[in-house]
Motif scaffolding. Structure first.
Motif, PDB file in Angstrom:
ATOM      1  N   CYS A  85     -17.007  43.671  41.403  1.00 43.56           N
ATOM      2  CA  CYS A  85     -17.544  43.166  42.665  1.00 43.56           C
ATOM      3  C   CYS A  85     -16.762  41.943  43.106  1.00 43.56           C
ATOM      4  O   CYS A  85     -16.558  41.020  42.317  1.00 43.56           O
ATOM      5  CB  CYS A  85     -19.022  42.808  42.497  1.00 43.56           C
ATOM      6  SG  CYS A  85     -19.785  42.117  43.985  1.00 43.56           S
ATOM      7  N   GLU A  86     -16.311  41.943  44.354  1.00 41.55           N
ATOM      8  CA  GLU A  86     -15.652  40.776  44.920  1.00 41.55           C
ATOM      9  C   GLU A  86     -16.705  39.812  45.475  1.00 41.55           C
ATOM     10  O   GLU A  86     -17.824  40.209  45.779  1.00 41.55           O
ATOM     11  CB  GLU A  86     -14.707  41.184  46.057  1.00 41.55           C
ATOM     12  CG  GLU A  86     -13.530  42.031  45.611  1.00 41.55           C
ATOM     13  CD  GLU A  86     -12.454  41.210  44.906  1.00 41.55           C
ATOM     14  OE1 GLU A  86     -12.630  39.961  44.817  1.00 41.55           O
ATOM     15  OE2 GLU A  86     -11.475  41.810  44.444  1.00 41.55           O
ATOM     16  N   LYS A  87     -16.340  38.554  45.587  1.00 35.72           N
ATOM     17  CA  LYS A  87     -17.242  37.580  46.190  1.00 35.72           C
ATOM     18  C   LYS A  87     -17.550  37.994  47.627  1.00 35.72           C
ATOM     19  O   LYS A  87     -16.660  38.310  48.408  1.00 35.72           O
ATOM     20  CB  LYS A  87     -16.592  36.192  46.183  1.00 35.72           C
ATOM     21  CG  LYS A  87     -17.470  35.108  46.765  1.00 35.72           C
ATOM     22  CD  LYS A  87     -16.804  33.749  46.676  1.00 35.72           C
ATOM     23  CE  LYS A  87     -17.702  32.676  47.267  1.00 35.72           C
ATOM     24  NZ  LYS A  87     -17.083  31.325  47.173  1.00 35.72           N
ATOM     25  N   GLY A  88     -18.835  38.060  47.960  1.00 37.72           N
ATOM     26  CA  GLY A  88     -19.257  38.494  49.287  1.00 37.72           C
ATOM     27  C   GLY A  88     -19.414  39.996  49.416  1.00 37.72           C
ATOM     28  O   GLY A  88     -19.806  40.500  50.476  1.00 37.72           O
ATOM     29  N   GLY A  89     -19.130  40.714  48.331  1.00 35.46           N
ATOM     30  CA  GLY A  89     -19.256  42.168  48.360  1.00 35.46           C
ATOM     31  C   GLY A  89     -20.671  42.642  48.103  1.00 35.46           C
ATOM     32  O   GLY A  89     -21.605  41.857  47.970  1.00 35.46           O
ATOM     33  N   GLU A  90     -20.809  43.968  48.016  1.00 38.62           N
ATOM     34  CA  GLU A  90     -22.105  44.618  47.791  1.00 38.62           C
ATOM     35  C   GLU A  90     -23.141  44.179  48.833  1.00 38.62           C
ATOM     36  O   GLU A  90     -24.291  43.882  48.527  1.00 38.62           O
ATOM     37  CB  GLU A  90     -22.626  44.318  46.390  1.00 38.62           C
ATOM     38  CG  GLU A  90     -21.726  44.773  45.254  1.00 38.62           C
ATOM     39  CD  GLU A  90     -21.698  46.294  45.095  1.00 38.62           C
ATOM     40  OE1 GLU A  90     -22.302  47.000  45.921  1.00 38.62           O
ATOM     41  OE2 GLU A  90     -21.045  46.761  44.139  1.00 38.62           O
ATOM     42  N   GLU A  91     -22.717  44.169  50.094  1.00 39.18           N
ATOM     43  CA  GLU A  91     -23.630  43.735  51.169  1.00 39.18           C
ATOM     44  C   GLU A  91     -24.753  44.745  51.371  1.00 39.18           C
ATOM     45  O   GLU A  91     -24.529  45.949  51.407  1.00 39.18           O
ATOM     46  CB  GLU A  91     -22.857  43.530  52.461  1.00 39.18           C
ATOM     47  CG  GLU A  91     -21.885  42.362  52.410  1.00 39.18           C
ATOM     48  CD  GLU A  91     -21.205  42.115  53.740  1.00 39.18           C
ATOM     49  OE1 GLU A  91     -21.569  41.152  54.426  1.00 39.18           O
ATOM     50  OE2 GLU A  91     -20.312  42.920  54.080  1.00 39.18           O
ATOM     51  N   LYS A 128     -17.315  36.672  42.144  1.00 38.30           N
ATOM     52  CA  LYS A 128     -16.556  37.840  41.710  1.00 38.30           C
ATOM     53  C   LYS A 128     -16.973  38.208  40.292  1.00 38.30           C
ATOM     54  O   LYS A 128     -17.162  37.338  39.444  1.00 38.30           O
ATOM     55  CB  LYS A 128     -15.064  37.526  41.755  1.00 38.30           C
ATOM     56  CG  LYS A 128     -14.155  38.664  41.326  1.00 38.30           C
ATOM     57  CD  LYS A 128     -12.700  38.247  41.448  1.00 38.30           C
ATOM     58  CE  LYS A 128     -11.757  39.355  41.014  1.00 38.30           C
ATOM     59  NZ  LYS A 128     -10.327  38.953  41.164  1.00 38.30           N
ATOM     60  N   CYS A 153     -25.690  39.554  49.525  1.00 41.39           N
ATOM     61  CA  CYS A 153     -24.385  39.902  48.946  1.00 41.39           C
ATOM     62  C   CYS A 153     -24.239  39.155  47.632  1.00 41.39           C
ATOM     63  O   CYS A 153     -25.027  38.280  47.290  1.00 41.39           O
ATOM     64  CB  CYS A 153     -23.252  39.527  49.897  1.00 41.39           C
ATOM     65  SG  CYS A 153     -23.080  37.741  50.132  1.00 41.39           S
ATOM     66  N   CYS A 154     -23.228  39.521  46.856  1.00 44.46           N
ATOM     67  CA  CYS A 154     -22.951  38.757  45.642  1.00 44.46           C
ATOM     68  C   CYS A 154     -22.062  37.577  46.013  1.00 44.46           C
ATOM     69  O   CYS A 154     -21.142  37.717  46.809  1.00 44.46           O
ATOM     70  CB  CYS A 154     -22.299  39.630  44.574  1.00 44.46           C
ATOM     71  SG  CYS A 154     -20.734  40.380  45.042  1.00 44.46           S
ATOM     72  N   THR A 205     -12.189  44.781  38.296  1.00 41.01           N
ATOM     73  CA  THR A 205     -13.090  44.041  39.177  1.00 41.01           C
ATOM     74  C   THR A 205     -14.206  44.958  39.647  1.00 41.01           C
ATOM     75  O   THR A 205     -13.950  45.996  40.253  1.00 41.01           O
ATOM     76  CB  THR A 205     -12.333  43.472  40.395  1.00 41.01           C
ATOM     77  OG1 THR A 205     -11.347  42.546  39.941  1.00 41.01           O
ATOM     78  CG2 THR A 205     -13.290  42.771  41.343  1.00 41.01           C
TER      79      THR A 205
END
Length: 365
Positions: free
Chosen positions: A272-278, A298, A294-295, A270
């Motif tokens: 990038c998780e959903k809502g990650g890379e803020e 996922k 954010c992304c 994985t």
């Protein structure tokens, strides 16, 4: 205006994994074989993988793919008299009876019914030759130069051939189709025939489906000329591998061994998780001075083991102008392994930003 995307994932470019071996298949008794990782198409093991041979009933993988891409599963097929009595395995169709396309596909992929394959060909292609042209066009679109079909069922023909590698690529493409994937992973299916007056149960010829939980299809085949042919696929922890053997008298044992070996060489990672890379982006001309991004999906990729450290590069402008909405793409994060791109995800606005209205003075200006 910033373009709004329904998905944060724009593409996964050049999925990279170190070629594991591309060596002769371990413990393989076939004349030709190949094992590939499904996401990248990388060859894991191979033996005479590009040698042309008859595919027998594994032909029907392309038949089903072309049918699903050029018709609807709920289409009613009126059985052409020319399809009735086709040599080999049969669904015992009757001329003029009406059958759902989906039921014909189950008969083809589980029961290997040649008359059902012919009925599909007449329904979609107008003739056996017309449908074969569609199959060949699809193979050409996949870039397969060592494949040529004469018919939809796999009976021997002078110019009916493929390779282990080409069959793996056809199966790889077909498994992307959800309807195809559901059909070939079905163990038994009750099908209505004779205008709904007769129910026939088809049992999948793929013995591996009944013996192992990670098997997801795909198709068996046999003629005296071709010998035993088999295309199978297995999925474990998000990793899918495809195995093809041509003329293999011990195919069940070989496939289990080859699939297990292939699965051990890859892992799902994985990025990038959903809502990650803020991140924070400055906003020009808006009610707020900045906005979060954010992304919103996922992102995972399949990589060979062992692999190096993944790295990411953020692509964001110094500022953006107001006037965008929640979910609009404002930037990207690209991921690399050993300097090679393995994925890219969009960074979307967590909220919108309206243009700040300029206050008028006492003179209305």
């Amino acid at each position: 205006m910033i373009k709004k995307f329904t998905s944060a994932i724009i593409f996964i470019a050049f999925i990279f994994s170190v070629c594991v071996s591309a060596a002769p298949s371990p413990g393989d008794s076939s004349l030709c074989s190949v094992v590939v990782e499904a996401e990248s198409g990388d060859i894991i093991f191979e033996k005479n993988a590009h040698e042309r041979r008859g595919p027998a009933s594994t032909t029907k993988i392309m038949t089903a793919l072309v049918a699903l891409e050029n018709s609807r599963t709920d289409d009613i097929v009126k059985i052409d008299p020319r399809a009735v009595g086709t040599e080999g395995s049969s669904a015992y169709l009757c001329a003029g009876e009406k059958v759902l396309l989906s039921d014909l596909l189950y008969a083809v992929m589980l029961g290997s019914a040649n008359d059902a394959a012919a009925a599909i060909a007449y329904h979609i292609g107008g003739s056996i030759e017309g449908f074969a042209e569609m199959m060949n066009a699809r193979a050409e679109k996949l870039g397969l130069s060592d494949t040529h079909f004469e018919n939809p069922h796999g009976l021997d023909g002078e110019s009916h051939y493929t390779t282990a590698y080409d069959l793996a690529m056809i199966a790889r493409e077909a498994l992307k189709n959800e309807n195809f994937r559901n059909i070939v992973s079905t163990k038994t299916k009750a099908v209505k025939l004779s205008d709904g007056n007769v129910t026939r149960v088809f049992k999948n010829h793929n013995r591996l489906l009944f013996e192992y939980d990670d098997i997801i299809g795909v198709k068996t085949g046999f003629t005296k000329k071709c010998g035993r042919t088999l295309v199978s696929a297995a999925e474990r922890d998000g990793v899918t591998v495809i195995c093809v053997t041509l003329c293999d008298g011990d195919d069940w044992r070989d496939h289990r061994k080859l699939l297990s070996a292939g699965l051990e060489l890859y892992e799902r990672v994985t990025l990038c998780e959903k809502g990650g890379e803020e991140r924070i982006v400055h906003v020009c001309g808006g009610e707020k001075a900045s906005v979060g991004v954010c992304c919103d999906e996922k992102l995972s990729v399949t990589l060979s083991k062992p692999h190096g450290k993944t790295e990411s590069v953020t692509e964001l402008p110094p500022f953006v102008y107001a006037g965008f909405e929640k979910g609009d793409t404002l930037g990207f994060v690209s991921y690399y392994l050993d300097g090679k791109p393995i994925g890219r995800v969009a960074l979307v606005a967590k909220e919108g930003s309206a243009v700040k209205l300029k206050k008028k003075n006492i003179f209305g200006k």
